[in-house]
Design a protein around this motif. Structure first.
Motif, PDB file in Angstrom:
ATOM      1  N   GLY A 282       0.835  -1.285   0.098  1.00 46.01           N
ATOM      2  CA  GLY A 282       0.178   0.059  -0.026  1.00 46.01           C
ATOM      3  C   GLY A 282       0.914   1.315   0.066  1.00 46.01           C
ATOM      4  N   VAL A 283       1.893   1.195   0.721  1.00 47.85           N
ATOM      5  CA  VAL A 283       2.811   2.444   0.656  1.00 47.85           C
ATOM      6  C   VAL A 283       3.484   2.818  -0.751  1.00 47.85           C
ATOM      7  CG1 VAL A 283       5.073   3.281   1.615  1.00 47.85           C
ATOM      8  CG2 VAL A 283       3.293   2.434   3.074  1.00 47.85           C
ATOM      9  N   GLY A 284       3.616   1.759  -1.252  1.00 47.84           N
ATOM     10  CA  GLY A 284       4.487   1.785  -2.650  1.00 47.84           C
ATOM     11  C   GLY A 284       3.227   2.442  -3.612  1.00 47.84           C
ATOM     12  N   ARG A 285       2.130   1.983  -3.482  1.00 49.36           N
ATOM     13  CA  ARG A 285       1.170   2.591  -4.565  1.00 49.36           C
ATOM     14  C   ARG A 285       0.891   3.928  -4.024  1.00 49.36           C
ATOM     15  NH1 ARG A 285       3.255  -2.425  -5.054  1.00 49.36           N
ATOM     16  NH2 ARG A 285       1.808  -3.516  -6.848  1.00 49.36           N
ATOM     17  N   THR A 286       0.746   4.342  -3.027  1.00 48.12           N
ATOM     18  CA  THR A 286       0.533   5.870  -2.712  1.00 48.12           C
ATOM     19  C   THR A 286       1.693   6.575  -3.004  1.00 48.12           C
ATOM     20  OG1 THR A 286      -0.894   5.213  -0.920  1.00 48.12           O
ATOM     21  CG2 THR A 286      -0.042   7.401  -0.961  1.00 48.12           C
ATOM     22  N   THR A 287       3.024   5.949  -2.828  1.00 51.44           N
ATOM     23  CA  THR A 287       4.069   6.879  -3.142  1.00 51.44           C
ATOM     24  C   THR A 287       3.971   7.084  -4.675  1.00 51.44           C
ATOM     25  OG1 THR A 287       5.292   5.862  -1.365  1.00 51.44           O
ATOM     26  CG2 THR A 287       6.625   6.723  -3.006  1.00 51.44           C
ATOM     27  N   LEU A 288       3.685   5.998  -5.446  1.00 48.72           N
ATOM     28  CA  LEU A 288       3.722   6.072  -6.860  1.00 48.72           C
ATOM     29  C   LEU A 288       2.553   7.262  -7.221  1.00 48.72           C
ATOM     30  CD1 LEU A 288       3.809   5.064  -9.805  1.00 48.72           C
ATOM     31  CD2 LEU A 288       2.070   3.219  -9.218  1.00 48.72           C
ATOM     32  N   ALA A 289       1.530   7.233  -6.726  1.00 48.67           N
ATOM     33  CA  ALA A 289       0.521   8.199  -7.006  1.00 48.67           C
ATOM     34  C   ALA A 289       1.108   9.566  -6.926  1.00 48.67           C
ATOM     35  CB  ALA A 289      -0.978   7.861  -6.395  1.00 48.67           C
ATOM     36  N   MET A 290       1.792   9.755  -5.662  1.00 55.97           N
ATOM     37  CA  MET A 290       1.964  11.109  -5.120  1.00 55.97           C
ATOM     38  C   MET A 290       3.359  11.394  -6.126  1.00 55.97           C
ATOM     39  SD  MET A 290       1.934  10.829  -0.975  1.00 55.97           S
ATOM     40  CE  MET A 290       2.310  12.691  -0.894  1.00 55.97           C
ATOM     41  N   ALA A 291       4.241  10.640  -6.628  1.00 60.46           N
ATOM     42  CA  ALA A 291       5.149  10.779  -7.597  1.00 60.46           C
ATOM     43  C   ALA A 291       4.834  11.345  -8.913  1.00 60.46           C
ATOM     44  CB  ALA A 291       6.074   9.838  -7.524  1.00 60.46           C
ATOM     45  N   ARG A 292       3.397  10.574  -9.369  1.00 57.39           N
ATOM     46  CA  ARG A 292       2.907  11.087 -10.570  1.00 57.39           C
ATOM     47  C   ARG A 292       2.551  12.559 -10.659  1.00 57.39           C
ATOM     48  NH1 ARG A 292      -0.964   5.712 -11.534  1.00 57.39           N
ATOM     49  NH2 ARG A 292       0.624   4.427 -12.683  1.00 57.39           N
ATOM     50  N   GLU A 293       2.152  13.127  -9.369  1.00 55.49           N
ATOM     51  CA  GLU A 293       1.810  14.468  -9.185  1.00 55.49           C
ATOM     52  C   GLU A 293       3.004  15.357  -8.755  1.00 55.49           C
ATOM     53  OE1 GLU A 293      -0.964  15.305 -10.479  1.00 55.49           O
ATOM     54  OE2 GLU A 293      -2.123  13.368 -10.605  1.00 55.49           O
ATOM     55  N   SER A 294       3.908  14.858  -8.863  1.00 57.15           N
ATOM     56  CA  SER A 294       5.247  15.446  -8.469  1.00 57.15           C
ATOM     57  C   SER A 294       5.078  16.024  -6.821  1.00 57.15           C
ATOM     58  CB  SER A 294       5.449  16.772  -9.226  1.00 57.15           C
ATOM     59  OG  SER A 294       5.720  16.629 -10.556  1.00 57.15           O
ATOM     60  N   ASP A 295       4.348  15.504  -6.133  1.00 56.53           N
ATOM     61  CA  ASP A 295       4.262  15.660  -4.521  1.00 56.53           C
ATOM     62  C   ASP A 295       5.227  14.676  -3.817  1.00 56.53           C
ATOM     63  OD1 ASP A 295       2.224  17.541  -4.565  1.00 56.53           O
ATOM     64  OD2 ASP A 295       0.594  16.231  -4.453  1.00 56.53           O
ATOM     65  N   LEU A 296       6.075  13.878  -4.512  1.00 59.86           N
ATOM     66  CA  LEU A 296       7.028  13.323  -4.141  1.00 59.86           C
ATOM     67  C   LEU A 296       8.155  13.218  -5.172  1.00 59.86           C
ATOM     68  CD1 LEU A 296       5.822  10.270  -1.693  1.00 59.86           C
ATOM     69  CD2 LEU A 296       6.849  12.302  -1.038  1.00 59.86           C
ATOM     70  N   PRO A 297       9.290  12.955  -5.128  1.00 60.41           N
ATOM     71  CA  PRO A 297      10.076  13.140  -6.164  1.00 60.41           C
ATOM     72  C   PRO A 297      10.070  12.218  -7.429  1.00 60.41           C
ATOM     73  CG  PRO A 297      11.510  12.998  -4.121  1.00 60.41           C
ATOM     74  CD  PRO A 297      10.005  12.860  -3.767  1.00 60.41           C
ATOM     75  N   ARG A 298       9.781  12.783  -8.645  1.00 66.15           N
ATOM     76  CA  ARG A 298       9.264  11.859  -9.698  1.00 66.15           C
ATOM     77  C   ARG A 298      10.124  10.752 -10.060  1.00 66.15           C
ATOM     78  NH1 ARG A 298       5.706  15.174 -12.651  1.00 66.15           N
ATOM     79  NH2 ARG A 298       6.403  14.208 -14.771  1.00 66.15           N
ATOM     80  N   PHE A 299      11.288  10.679  -9.450  1.00 69.66           N
ATOM     81  CA  PHE A 299      12.096   9.412  -9.751  1.00 69.66           C
ATOM     82  C   PHE A 299      11.398   8.151  -9.115  1.00 69.66           C
ATOM     83  CE2 PHE A 299      14.834   6.471  -7.555  1.00 69.66           C
ATOM     84  CZ  PHE A 299      15.702   5.824  -8.369  1.00 69.66           C
ATOM     85  N   LEU A 300      10.421   8.417  -8.272  1.00 64.25           N
ATOM     86  CA  LEU A 300       9.793   7.306  -7.663  1.00 64.25           C
ATOM     87  C   LEU A 300       8.422   6.954  -8.368  1.00 64.25           C
ATOM     88  CD1 LEU A 300       9.753   8.599  -3.946  1.00 64.25           C
ATOM     89  CD2 LEU A 300      11.404   6.767  -5.098  1.00 64.25           C
ATOM     90  N   ARG A 301       8.236   7.284  -9.548  1.00 67.38           N
ATOM     91  CA  ARG A 301       7.039   7.078 -10.367  1.00 67.38           C
ATOM     92  C   ARG A 301       7.063   6.180 -11.412  1.00 67.38           C
ATOM     93  NH1 ARG A 301       6.017  11.803 -14.730  1.00 67.38           N
ATOM     94  NH2 ARG A 301       8.113  11.667 -15.853  1.00 67.38           N
ATOM     95  N   ALA A 302       8.356   5.398 -11.470  1.00 72.47           N
ATOM     96  CA  ALA A 302       8.752   4.358 -12.616  1.00 72.47           C
ATOM     97  C   ALA A 302       8.036   3.078 -11.933  1.00 72.47           C
ATOM     98  CB  ALA A 302      10.087   3.967 -12.319  1.00 72.47           C
ATOM     99  N   VAL A 303       7.432   2.472 -12.946  1.00 68.08           N
ATOM    100  CA  VAL A 303       6.798   0.869 -13.188  1.00 68.08           C
ATOM    101  C   VAL A 303       7.770  -0.118 -13.822  1.00 68.08           C
ATOM    102  CG1 VAL A 303       4.885  -0.350 -13.531  1.00 68.08           C
ATOM    103  CG2 VAL A 303       4.166   2.099 -12.873  1.00 68.08           C
ATOM    104  N   HIS A 304       8.151  -0.999 -13.250  1.00 68.67           N
ATOM    105  CA  HIS A 304       8.813  -2.061 -13.866  1.00 68.67           C
ATOM    106  C   HIS A 304       8.312  -2.570 -14.942  1.00 68.67           C
ATOM    107  CE1 HIS A 304      11.740  -5.315 -14.210  1.00 68.67           C
ATOM    108  NE2 HIS A 304      12.517  -4.662 -13.494  1.00 68.67           N
ATOM    109  N   PRO A 305       9.052  -2.543 -16.210  1.00 66.51           N
ATOM    110  CA  PRO A 305       8.389  -3.080 -17.516  1.00 66.51           C
ATOM    111  C   PRO A 305       8.074  -4.452 -17.612  1.00 66.51           C
ATOM    112  CG  PRO A 305      10.922  -2.537 -17.971  1.00 66.51           C
ATOM    113  CD  PRO A 305      10.522  -2.108 -16.415  1.00 66.51           C
ATOM    114  N   ARG A 306       8.637  -5.175 -16.751  1.00 68.51           N
ATOM    115  CA  ARG A 306       8.318  -6.627 -16.697  1.00 68.51           C
ATOM    116  C   ARG A 306       7.470  -7.145 -15.703  1.00 68.51           C
ATOM    117  NH1 ARG A 306      12.514 -11.837 -15.874  1.00 68.51           N
ATOM    118  NH2 ARG A 306      10.832 -13.464 -15.816  1.00 68.51           N
TER     119      ARG A 306
END
Length: 416
Positions: A282-306
């Motif tokens: 759950g923490v990882g998914r919320t961090t992803l959403a916040m990074a997508r909006e630049s509320d956390l570093p955008r580096f964290l928005r990556a989704v693994h291609p595999r």
């Protein structure tokens, strides 16, 4: 890149149960009884009512907005970006503390004396790796851990109800209104896992139908388990539970079956791992959403291609939790987590209240009760925990204000 929809209703229920039937059911009865006394079942009912209102708000919001991020995303849409940020920040900091608490509890049951911090850190590292290998593996691992936990609890309940104690248990302390509310606040900490279902809205098959059903089923299942265990603890240990660090193990030992105590300890360790696994997810998914909006570093928005998981967010969360378990204690982690969790759900209820009639599945009164319940319980927390929590929330607010100011300056510059 969007996340893959792979989780079924059974997967979502398992993840919710894995979050709720965690270390709390094996350890919360001592402090909760010390606060609530013979009003323990009333405290459990209060916690369940607040949790139910919050669950209905989360399910209603998730059905209307089936994407990753939970209340961070919902509040951004329904109330505004600042409320969304505060919700997301409270969730991340609160659940990172919850992850540390679960890891510490696992180590307390499973590690040799003196090795607890290293074993806790190793558990976090291992489960972070599981999460990075794909969400279906997370759901499968959580199912296995939930089954082990429920088997251990079944042993405790069966022994507790079938055995006759040699003497009457020590009387429970007399309840007070404040004590019952404080006990409800402690018990609510163990109920809070249903949010993990909502934060995975982007990975659930047919989310508008699946998420509301999964939330209700998981919460109902957890409540049944908690009522049974509470009755066993009250009737067999009585007031002695206040000083017990492992009350469920003492239930089977007091029944003259010490050979079953290791079974309970294994179940407690499994429950802690199940909660830790779902919390990290759950923490990882919320961090992803916040990074997508630049509320956390955008580096964290990556989704693994595999593996199609937010691997950078998962790894970052794992590293922070490892650092916490190496320097903090269990009591501090739980108090800090409760503060963040209750504020998170307060905003969730406010967002559900703001939804239009076309999106509303439940009466607005439920959201009002949820807001008031969260406010009531958060004011029963220890003062130190509340002060530290307030300070960390203000740090997050300051970070966002600084980021927005720098962003405006760049856009206003001639080069921008």
């Amino acid at each position: 890149m969007p996340l893959a929809r792979r989780l079924t209703l059974a997967d979502a229920v398992a993840i919710g149960l894995g979050s709720m039937i965690g270390a709390g059911v094996f350890s919360v009865w001592g402090p909760a009884t010390a606060a609530a006394g013979s009003g323990l079942l009333i405290a459990l009912a209060v916690a369940a009512i607040v949790a139910f209102c919050n669950a209905m708000a989360s399910a209603q919001l998730a059905a209307a907005h089936p994407v990753a991020g939970g209340t961070y995303t919902y509040a951004r849409i329904e109330i505004g970006p600042w409320w969304g940020f505060i919700a997301g920040w409270c969730f991340v900091i609160g659940k990172l503390a919850s992850c540390a608490a679960m890891a510490m509890t696992f180590a307390a049951y499973a590690a040799p004396a003196g090795w607890e911090p290293l074993v806790a850190a190793g558990a976090v590292a291992a489960l972070t790796t599981v999460n990075c290998l794909g969400v279906t593996r997370t759901a499968l691992a959580t199912r296995i851990l939930v089954v082990i936990s429920l088997l251990g609890l079944a042993v405790v309940v069966a022994v507790g109800f079938s055995s006759a104690p040699d003497a009457s248990p020590t009387p429970l302390p007399d309840p007070t209104a404040y004590g019952v509310l404080q006990g409800a606040g402690l018990l609510f900490f163990a109920f809070a896992g249903y949010a993990r279902i909502a934060t995975m809205g982007e990975e659930v098959v047919n989310p508008a139908h699946t998420i509301p059903r999964a939330v209700v089923l998981a919460l109902t299942g957890a409540l049944v388990v908690y009522v049974l265990v509470a009755l066993v603890v009250m009737t067999t240990l009585g007031g002695d539970v206040v000083t017990s660090s492992a009350p469920l193990a003492e239930v089977v030992e007091g029944a003259g079956l010490p050979a079953l105590a290791p079974v309970v300890r294994v179940a407690a360790a499994a429950a802690s791992l199940g909660a830790l696994l779902a919390l990290l997810t759950g923490v990882g998914r919320t961090t992803l959403a916040m990074a997508r909006e630049s509320d956390l570093p955008r580096f964290l928005r990556a989704v693994h291609p595999r593996w199609q998981v937010p691997h950078r967010a998962e790894i970052a969360a794992g590293l922070i939790v490892v650092a916490v378990v190496l320097v903090a204690d269990l009591r501090g982690a739980i108090g800090f987590s409760s503060f963040g969790v209750l504020l998170y759900y307060l905003i969730a209820n406010a967002a559900a209240f703001r939804q239009p009639a076309s999106a509303r599945r439940h009466p607005r009164a439920l959201a009002v009760v949820g807001v008031l319940g969260c406010l009531l319980l958060v004011n029963t927390l220890p003062v130190v925990a509340s002060l530290i929590g307030t300070g960390v929330v203000l740090v997050g607010v300051a970070y966002r204000m600084l980021r927005l100011r720098l962003s405006r300056r760049r856009s206003d510059s001639p080069e921008g």
